[in-house]
Write a protein that holds these residues in place. Structure first.
Motif, PDB file in Angstrom:
ATOM      1  N   GLU A 125       0.810  -1.080  -0.138  1.00  9.77           N
ATOM      2  CA  GLU A 125       0.018  -0.012   0.013  1.00  9.77           C
ATOM      3  C   GLU A 125       0.922   1.222   0.123  1.00  9.77           C
ATOM      4  O   GLU A 125       1.915   1.031   0.275  1.00  9.77           O
ATOM      5  CB  GLU A 125      -0.901   0.090   1.242  1.00  9.77           C
ATOM      6  N   PRO A 126       0.193   2.409  -0.355  1.00  7.18           N
ATOM      7  CA  PRO A 126       1.125   3.570  -0.410  1.00  7.18           C
ATOM      8  C   PRO A 126       1.857   4.058   0.854  1.00  7.18           C
ATOM      9  O   PRO A 126       2.861   4.626   0.783  1.00  7.18           O
ATOM     10  CB  PRO A 126       0.229   4.641  -0.740  1.00  7.18           C
ATOM     11  N   SER A 127       1.237   3.633   1.977  1.00  6.73           N
ATOM     12  CA  SER A 127       1.740   3.733   3.252  1.00  6.73           C
ATOM     13  C   SER A 127       2.898   3.193   3.578  1.00  6.73           C
ATOM     14  O   SER A 127       4.082   3.438   4.363  1.00  6.73           O
ATOM     15  CB  SER A 127       0.699   3.451   4.149  1.00  6.73           C
ATOM     16  N   MET A 128       3.396   2.125   2.574  1.00  2.68           N
ATOM     17  CA  MET A 128       4.527   1.347   2.808  1.00  2.68           C
ATOM     18  C   MET A 128       5.916   1.905   1.884  1.00  2.68           C
ATOM     19  O   MET A 128       6.678   1.389   1.871  1.00  2.68           O
ATOM     20  CB  MET A 128       4.448  -0.244   2.531  1.00  2.68           C
ATOM     21  N   LEU A 129       5.643   3.113   1.173  1.00  2.00           N
ATOM     22  CA  LEU A 129       6.512   3.329   0.269  1.00  2.00           C
ATOM     23  C   LEU A 129       7.809   3.704   0.824  1.00  2.00           C
ATOM     24  O   LEU A 129       8.790   3.618  -0.122  1.00  2.00           O
ATOM     25  CB  LEU A 129       5.932   4.634  -0.711  1.00  2.00           C
ATOM     26  N   ALA A 130       7.860   4.074   1.939  1.00  3.19           N
ATOM     27  CA  ALA A 130       9.202   4.297   2.363  1.00  3.19           C
ATOM     28  C   ALA A 130       9.814   3.103   3.450  1.00  3.19           C
ATOM     29  O   ALA A 130      10.721   3.429   4.092  1.00  3.19           O
ATOM     30  CB  ALA A 130       9.450   5.624   3.252  1.00  3.19           C
ATOM     31  N   THR A 131       9.046   2.054   3.567  1.00  2.00           N
ATOM     32  CA  THR A 131       9.387   0.938   4.490  1.00  2.00           C
ATOM     33  C   THR A 131      10.662   0.278   4.028  1.00  2.00           C
ATOM     34  O   THR A 131      10.711  -0.263   2.847  1.00  2.00           O
ATOM     35  CB  THR A 131       8.288   0.018   4.574  1.00  2.00           C
ATOM     36  N   GLU A 132      11.899   0.390   4.623  1.00  6.51           N
ATOM     37  CA  GLU A 132      12.939  -0.126   4.189  1.00  6.51           C
ATOM     38  C   GLU A 132      12.895  -1.635   3.645  1.00  6.51           C
ATOM     39  O   GLU A 132      13.492  -1.808   2.436  1.00  6.51           O
ATOM     40  CB  GLU A 132      14.234   0.136   5.133  1.00  6.51           C
ATOM     41  N   ALA A 133      12.379  -2.540   4.208  1.00  2.39           N
ATOM     42  CA  ALA A 133      12.303  -3.752   3.910  1.00  2.39           C
ATOM     43  C   ALA A 133      11.331  -4.026   2.465  1.00  2.39           C
ATOM     44  O   ALA A 133      11.738  -4.697   1.738  1.00  2.39           O
ATOM     45  CB  ALA A 133      11.676  -4.812   4.883  1.00  2.39           C
ATOM     46  N   GLU A 161      11.173  14.830   6.005  1.00  9.35           N
ATOM     47  CA  GLU A 161      12.000  16.165   5.881  1.00  9.35           C
ATOM     48  C   GLU A 161      12.581  16.303   4.455  1.00  9.35           C
ATOM     49  O   GLU A 161      12.193  17.179   3.564  1.00  9.35           O
ATOM     50  CB  GLU A 161      12.713  16.356   6.863  1.00  9.35           C
ATOM     51  N   HIS A 162      13.429  15.299   3.957  1.00 10.72           N
ATOM     52  CA  HIS A 162      14.114  15.263   2.773  1.00 10.72           C
ATOM     53  C   HIS A 162      13.408  15.120   1.532  1.00 10.72           C
ATOM     54  O   HIS A 162      13.406  15.411   0.403  1.00 10.72           O
ATOM     55  CB  HIS A 162      15.445  14.822   2.705  1.00 10.72           C
ATOM     56  N   SER A 163      12.101  14.398   1.573  1.00  7.28           N
ATOM     57  CA  SER A 163      11.130  14.007   0.535  1.00  7.28           C
ATOM     58  C   SER A 163       9.942  14.131   0.965  1.00  7.28           C
ATOM     59  O   SER A 163       8.923  13.331   1.003  1.00  7.28           O
ATOM     60  CB  SER A 163      11.187  12.657   0.418  1.00  7.28           C
ATOM     61  N   ASN A 164       9.367  15.555   1.271  1.00 10.26           N
ATOM     62  CA  ASN A 164       8.168  15.731   1.780  1.00 10.26           C
ATOM     63  C   ASN A 164       7.038  15.526   0.665  1.00 10.26           C
ATOM     64  O   ASN A 164       5.938  15.024   1.522  1.00 10.26           O
ATOM     65  CB  ASN A 164       8.159  17.395   2.109  1.00 10.26           C
ATOM     66  N   GLN A 165       7.032  15.616  -0.252  1.00 11.67           N
ATOM     67  CA  GLN A 165       6.131  15.561  -1.217  1.00 11.67           C
ATOM     68  C   GLN A 165       5.666  14.051  -1.484  1.00 11.67           C
ATOM     69  O   GLN A 165       4.760  13.535  -1.229  1.00 11.67           O
ATOM     70  CB  GLN A 165       6.356  16.017  -2.889  1.00 11.67           C
ATOM     71  N   LEU A 166       7.046  13.223  -1.296  1.00 12.40           N
ATOM     72  CA  LEU A 166       6.466  11.691  -1.230  1.00 12.40           C
ATOM     73  C   LEU A 166       5.835  11.088   0.149  1.00 12.40           C
ATOM     74  O   LEU A 166       5.032  10.459   0.054  1.00 12.40           O
ATOM     75  CB  LEU A 166       7.833  10.933  -1.462  1.00 12.40           C
ATOM     76  N   TRP A 167       6.414  12.066   1.053  1.00 14.85           N
ATOM     77  CA  TRP A 167       5.790  11.553   2.282  1.00 14.85           C
ATOM     78  C   TRP A 167       4.262  11.891   2.568  1.00 14.85           C
ATOM     79  O   TRP A 167       3.370  11.091   3.069  1.00 14.85           O
ATOM     80  CB  TRP A 167       6.305  12.499   3.462  1.00 14.85           C
TER      81      TRP A 167
END
Length: 329
Positions: A222-230, A258-264
């Motif tokens: 899901e989109p909420s997982m987009l920055a989950t390292e695994a 902070e460094h990728s606010n739009q993606l967050w």
């Protein structure tokens, strides 16, 4: 996507034609604009719900394009960065770029059948502009757009078939983005423009669009997982979106928000289909409507500034209204 150009078509050297803000209206009404937006949508649909590996086996025409890409990749290994005082903009990129400029015609002749060699006059400049600027030693969404013009032209001249649309994204465009990143890192290239103001990771935009389409309907991610390292590590080679995130995590430090606010913000949207629709809307507004990008676009006989007979609404082909990509508070 349009029909293949006839054998007697006369190809020309493309040139810049959007020379001031007053020309932007001609761009948004042009055949090139409508063709390009249609191309984005067509390939977006072609990869919906498909991973990169699902594009195999590639056709012979796709293999020829990939062979060209591997040649460009090999040149990076043959032209190492030079020792110099400044941190960014290694001058060895100028050498790589000079080789591309001088050898593009030869390499395109290898890629294309002999009866397509007359197209090189028009398509070579798009390839040359696709990897960055040799004066500023920078790269941005305008260079990405030049490669997509090149890719669109390959379909228009019959160097790729309609059945190659999925492979054009999952194999060719994926390899292009990988090579662009290798150039950026090897030669310490600056983001073009105001530090990536028209992109999501300082350099690219379209991999996020087509990458979100690939993830539509995914049973687990899901989109909420987009920055989950695994999740990133498990999927970066299969989905363009996670390839982008992996690159960001490798080159940036600190908190992702902070460094990728739009993606967050995007990670707070509840479905990949909404992410995809929102990104296309954003691309039109933040890239295709920006004079600093479009002033560098080349127009010829394949991608022409002539006014389009097709009247497309401001949102493009009919789609569900995209949401604002804003993370809920």
């Amino acid at each position: 996507m349009s029909e293949i150009m006839p054998d007697d078509h006369v190809y020309v050297v493309p040139r810049k034609m959007v020379l001031g803000m007053g020309d932007m209206a001609a761009w948004t009404k042009s055949e090139a604009y409508h063709e390009y937006v249609g191309f984005i949508y067509a390939l977006n649909d072609a990869v919906k719900g498909k991973s990169n590996s699902s594009a195999n086996p590639a056709s012979q025409k796709v293999e020829h394009v990939l062979e060209l890409m591997e040649t460009l990749n090999k040149w990076i290994d043959e032209i190492p960065p030079v020792d110099q005082p400044q941190r960014f903009g290694n001058k060895a990129f100028k050498t790589w770029f000079k080789k591309l400029t001088e050898d593009a015609d030869v390499e395109l002749k290898k890629m294309l059948p002999e009866n397509k060699h007359n197209t090189i006059t028009e398509i070579a400049p798009y390839l040359i502009q696709a990897f960055g600027n040799d004066i500023r030693i920078d790269y941005g969404t305008g260079h990405e757009m030049s490669f997509l013009f090149f890719l669109c032209c390959l379909f228009k001249i019959g160097a790729l078939d309609q059945t190659d649309k999925t492979a054009a994204v999952c194999l060719i465009f994926k390899r292009y983005v990988e090579i662009s990143r290798k150039l950026q890192r090897t030669y310490r290239m600056e983001p073009a423009g105001s530090h990536g103001v028209w992109s999501l990771d300082d350099y690219q935009f379209v991999p996020f669009i087509w990458g979100s389409s690939q993830l539509m309907g995914h049973h687990r991610i899901e989109p909420s997982m987009l920055a989950t390292e695994a999740v990133v590590e498990d999927n970066y080679n299969e989905y363009l979106f996670f390839g982008c995130i992996k690159f960001i995590l490798e080159v940036k430090t600190g908190m992702f928000a902070e460094h990728s606010n739009q993606l967050w913000n995007i990670s707070g949207v509840d479905s990949w289909s909404k992410v995809n629709a929102g990104l296309i809307k954003m691309y039109k507004a933040e890239v295709l409507a920006k004079f600093p990008v479009i002033q560098h676009v080349l127009f010829g006989s394949l991608m022409t500034l002539k006014e389009s007979k097709f009247k497309m609404g401001p949102g493009g082909p009919p789609r569900m209204a995209p949401p604002r990509l804003q993370r809920p508070s």
